[in-house]
Scaffold this motif. Structure first.
Motif, PDB file in Angstrom:
ATOM      1  N   SER A 372       0.844  -1.197   0.000  1.00  0.00           N
ATOM      2  CA  SER A 372       0.000   0.000   0.000  1.00  0.00           C
ATOM      3  C   SER A 372       0.878   1.246   0.000  1.00  0.00           C
ATOM      4  CB  SER A 372      -0.911   0.003   1.225  1.00  0.00           C
ATOM      5  OG  SER A 372      -1.732  -1.145   1.237  1.00  0.00           O
ATOM      6  N   LYS A 373       0.489   2.230  -0.785  1.00  0.00           N
ATOM      7  CA  LYS A 373       1.283   3.452  -0.919  1.00  0.00           C
ATOM      8  C   LYS A 373       0.393   4.684  -0.789  1.00  0.00           C
ATOM      9  CE  LYS A 373       4.683   1.406  -4.094  1.00  0.00           C
ATOM     10  NZ  LYS A 373       5.280   1.487  -5.459  1.00  0.00           N
ATOM     11  N   ALA A 374       0.987   5.761  -0.279  1.00  0.00           N
ATOM     12  CA  ALA A 374       0.332   7.068  -0.246  1.00  0.00           C
ATOM     13  C   ALA A 374       1.207   8.035  -1.025  1.00  0.00           C
ATOM     14  CB  ALA A 374       0.144   7.538   1.191  1.00  0.00           C
ATOM     15  N   GLU A 375       0.751   8.409  -2.202  1.00  0.00           N
ATOM     16  CA  GLU A 375       1.528   9.304  -3.063  1.00  0.00           C
ATOM     17  C   GLU A 375       0.989  10.729  -2.933  1.00  0.00           C
ATOM     18  OE1 GLU A 375       1.270   7.758  -6.988  1.00  0.00           O
ATOM     19  OE2 GLU A 375       1.576   5.688  -6.322  1.00  0.00           O
ATOM     20  N   ILE A 376       1.823  11.638  -2.473  1.00  0.00           N
ATOM     21  CA  ILE A 376       1.427  13.047  -2.349  1.00  0.00           C
ATOM     22  C   ILE A 376       1.558  13.697  -3.732  1.00  0.00           C
ATOM     23  CG2 ILE A 376       1.943  15.262  -1.261  1.00  0.00           C
ATOM     24  CD1 ILE A 376       3.029  13.686   1.134  1.00  0.00           C
ATOM     25  N   GLN A 377       0.419  14.010  -4.326  1.00  0.00           N
ATOM     26  CA  GLN A 377       0.400  14.563  -5.686  1.00  0.00           C
ATOM     27  C   GLN A 377       0.634  16.066  -5.704  1.00  0.00           C
ATOM     28  OE1 GLN A 377       0.029  12.559  -8.224  1.00  0.00           O
ATOM     29  NE2 GLN A 377      -0.805  10.692  -7.350  1.00  0.00           N
ATOM     30  N   ASN A 378       0.225  16.743  -4.622  1.00  0.00           N
ATOM     31  CA  ASN A 378       0.331  18.199  -4.568  1.00  0.00           C
ATOM     32  C   ASN A 378       0.876  18.607  -3.197  1.00  0.00           C
ATOM     33  OD1 ASN A 378      -0.172  21.017  -4.516  1.00  0.00           O
ATOM     34  ND2 ASN A 378      -1.778  20.768  -6.047  1.00  0.00           N
ATOM     35  N   PRO A 379       2.210  18.736  -3.044  1.00  0.00           N
ATOM     36  CA  PRO A 379       2.823  19.012  -1.733  1.00  0.00           C
ATOM     37  C   PRO A 379       2.316  20.299  -1.070  1.00  0.00           C
ATOM     38  CG  PRO A 379       4.494  18.353  -3.336  1.00  0.00           C
ATOM     39  CD  PRO A 379       3.224  18.561  -4.097  1.00  0.00           C
ATOM     40  N   GLU A 380       2.051  21.338  -1.867  1.00  0.00           N
ATOM     41  CA  GLU A 380       1.603  22.611  -1.292  1.00  0.00           C
ATOM     42  C   GLU A 380       0.238  22.469  -0.631  1.00  0.00           C
ATOM     43  OE1 GLU A 380       1.749  25.695  -4.168  1.00  0.00           O
ATOM     44  OE2 GLU A 380       3.924  25.544  -4.486  1.00  0.00           O
ATOM     45  N   ASP A 381      -0.707  21.847  -1.348  1.00  0.00           N
ATOM     46  CA  ASP A 381      -2.038  21.634  -0.776  1.00  0.00           C
ATOM     47  C   ASP A 381      -1.975  20.676   0.407  1.00  0.00           C
ATOM     48  OD1 ASP A 381      -3.121  23.316  -2.593  1.00  0.00           O
ATOM     49  OD2 ASP A 381      -3.948  21.764  -3.903  1.00  0.00           O
ATOM     50  N   TYR A 382      -1.114  19.663   0.314  1.00  0.00           N
ATOM     51  CA  TYR A 382      -0.973  18.701   1.409  1.00  0.00           C
ATOM     52  C   TYR A 382      -0.524  19.401   2.696  1.00  0.00           C
ATOM     53  CZ  TYR A 382       1.204  15.124   4.308  1.00  0.00           C
ATOM     54  OH  TYR A 382       1.575  14.339   5.371  1.00  0.00           O
ATOM     55  N   LYS A 383       0.493  20.270   2.587  1.00  0.00           N
ATOM     56  CA  LYS A 383       0.982  20.985   3.772  1.00  0.00           C
ATOM     57  C   LYS A 383      -0.078  21.937   4.315  1.00  0.00           C
ATOM     58  CE  LYS A 383       5.889  20.786   2.541  1.00  0.00           C
ATOM     59  NZ  LYS A 383       7.082  21.565   2.125  1.00  0.00           N
TER      60      LYS A 383
END
Length: 618
Positions: A372-383
């Motif tokens: 299972s993986k969690a890929e952060i597609q948009n670092p700015e929105d994630y933060k």
């Protein structure tokens, strides 16, 4: 003096392509109303901000389509259930898989987080409800009482009760501390798909495919009122945070209800199609819907919606005057006792399940978690969404601003559109007579084009409908002069599946009409319906087959398994012949059901349920 800008009551926020295949599940975070999770047939879970077009995070690991999703109260955890019965819990702040929970034997139809503890409840097509301890990675209790798929689960605001709604037309209230059913609410005449607790009072609302919403008193265990006569079934419900009203999400509309007495305060037309979930934030209601791979989000300005009052929209009977609504805050019922801290464990006295349910992590579960993986597609929105919760700040946290409403009237004057240092270009308007002729010619062209489209295929449709009407008249004439089986035989003889569907829709509502000899005639037609390209035909075929399996399959298997009788018994021989014929037909249909049980959506769920019912044939 500038005129005031009139804003809209409801508007579309945005539309996104959420997955590479059909979207099968979606849910909103209730705390902020900004967090959206979508699950697709591509076996992925994507996390979004409802007002931004880019995916924030993509979660992979499931190997079958996602059937159910839920976000925790603090929006820190997300749980996803799949068609295979596996459940995965994700830590959104850490962007990683937290737990894999295995135990269900069929689709996960419903999920809910406990409001104060690290517990998750799951309901499945296998009719079981399981309570999971996310920290211990195991099932701590299994509830068995429903006889069909569990479609919705909700914990009470104090975390002591669990409400479950199922296809068996019932709503059950479970006492988590005692591990048993407190009460079973009956009254719906169709599958119950939604259930919701009042935020403060001992009150429960449930919605069903019978197009009713019922309100249940949780102190006296009786129905308080019932909303009836709606055109379509309610798709989702949500109480206002102060408990003054209930919002019902319908096809292309939002309705606002009171319950003592039952009434509709307001109706807001929202072009959201089949709305899937609702959330409230900043006095705005956010709704999300999906169509194939597209997800749309909508906003309703609740400041412009009537939530109480004495002039309701409909639901008035016999011109009786309505009593005044109960003022907000003056509850007629007992209120929930909420825990003083978030560390309390209301389930401490719950009877634990067997060792097999609480087994230690298996190698299969560990392998699933590694894959299972969690890929952060948009670092700015994630933060922006997740990281501020872990930061220490000397100032109060920034509150989400309400979504701005677009103006009611879109045209903008030249003076308003011009920038300070730019000249205003004003076009010379056409003379009134010339403009009228131009508009008239455009209107005539549009009208002619519309009429041309309407005429296409009109004669063919008329011929088909005439033939169908003639066949139905023949069937009705046979029914009036003979028994029902003869009318079914005449319907089959027309070689028109539409006539068979019309007749089966009547039989499906009248259980007393079903007989064993009728099954021998209907089953070959059901086989054709299940392979039809028309959704309504497939749905009718599934309903009829389910009724046959529930009423006659035990009888068929018992008669076929019984030892041969001594002597000649003509009646028994005839019954045995019918049972053998039905058994062979059911075996043929079981192959179709098995092949279609992998489909997604409503039909996929129906075929998987039929596959479970047909297990006795194997």
């Amino acid at each position: 003096m500038a005129a005031a800008v009139v804003t809209k009551t409801a508007w579309k926020l945005q539309e996104i392509v959420a997955h590479s295949s059909n979207v099968s599940s979606l849910v909103l975070g209730k705390k902020s109303g900004r967090l959206l999770a979508t699950g697709g047939d591509d076996c992925r879970v994507n996390v979004w901000s409802v007002n931004k077009p880019n995916c924030v995070m993509s979660l992979s690991g499931h190997t079958t389509p996602i059937e159910s999703l839920q976000i925790s109260a603090k929006e820190e955890l997300l749980v996803a259930g799949s068609q295979s019965g596996s459940i995965r819990v994700w830590d959104l702040e850490a962007a990683k898989i937290l737990r894999t929970l295995l135990g269900h034997k069929a689709n996960i139809c419903s999920l809910d987080f406990h409001p104060y503890g690290s517990f998750v409840a799951s309901g499945s097509l296998d009719t079981d409800i399981k309570l999971w301890d996310v920290r211990r990675k195991g099932c701590i209790f299994k509830y068995k009482s429903h006889t069909q798929a569990v479609r919705c689960l909700r914990f009470s605001p104090d975390g002591k009760w669990l409400a479950s709604a199922a296809d068996d037309h019932t709503v059950k209230l479970w006492d988590l501390t005692a591990g048993k059913v407190m009460f079973e609410f009956t009254g719906h005449s169709g599958p119950v798909s939604v259930v919701e607790f009042h935020p403060s009072e001992y009150l429960l609302a449930s919605g069903s495919s019978d197009r009713t919403i019922r309100f249940w008193d949780l102190e006296k265990f009786h129905v308080v009122s019932c909303i009836e006569e709606e055109a379509t079934p309610v798709r989702c419900v949500l109480f206002n945070p102060d408990g003054c009203c209930l919002y019902g999400g319908y096809q292309d509309s939002l309705r606002v209800y009171g319950w003592e007495p039952e009434r509709c305060f307001d109706v807001v037309l929202v072009n959201w199609g089949k709305v899937a979930d609702l959330a409230i934030c900043n006095n705005q209601l956010i709704g999300v819907s999906c169509a194939q791979s597209t997800v749309s989000s909508f906003v309703v300005d609740l400041s412009r919606v009537t939530k109480s009052g004495s002039v309701p929209h409909g639901l008035l009977r016999n011109d009786e005057p309505l009593s005044q609504p109960t003022p907000t805050g003056s509850s007629l019922r007992r209120s929930y006792d909420r825990p003083s801290t978030s560390c309390s464990k209301p389930q401490s006295r719950v009877k634990h399940s067997s060792e097999s349910e609480r087994r230690s992590p298996s190698s299969e579960e560990e392998r699933d978690e590694k894959e299972s993986k969690a890929e952060i597609q948009n670092p700015e929105d994630y933060k922006e969404i997740f990281q501020p919760k872990n930061a220490i700040s000397r100032t109060p946290p920034r509150m989400n601003e309400p979504f701005p409403a677009p103006p009611e009237d879109e045209p903008v004057t030249a003076k308003e559109a011009a920038k300070p240092d730019q000249p205003v270009e004003v076009q010379t308007p056409l003379p009134k007579q010339e403009l009228a002729l131009k508009n008239q010619s455009q209107t005539e062209l549009v009208d002619e084009e519309i009429m041309s489209q309407i005429r296409k295929g009109h004669k063919t449709v008329c011929m088909v409908l005439t033939s169908r009407h003639k066949n139905l008249d023949t069937v009705r004439a046979v029914w009036s002069t003979s028994d029902f089986k003869s009318s079914v035989d005449s319907a089959v003889a027309t070689n028109d599946l539409s006539v068979v569907v019309d007749l089966l829709n009547i039989v499906n509502q009248t259980a007393s009409l079903w007989k064993l000899d009728l099954c021998t005639v209907v089953l070959p037609q059901i086989e054709k319906l299940l392979q039809s390209k028309y959704e309504s035909y497939v749905q009718t075929g599934c309903t009829s087959l389910k009724l046959i399996l529930q009423r006659f399959l035990p009888l068929i298997t018992d008669i076929l398994a019984a030892p041969p009788s001594v002597g000649v018994d003509i009646t028994r021989e005839e019954r045995l012949h019918k049972c053998r014929l039905c058994y062979e037909q059911l075996k043929n249909i079981s192959n179709i059901v098995k092949n279609k049980s992998g489909l997604s959506g409503r039909h996929g769920s129906a075929f998987r349920e039929l596959h479970l019912l047909m297990a006795a044939l194997e």
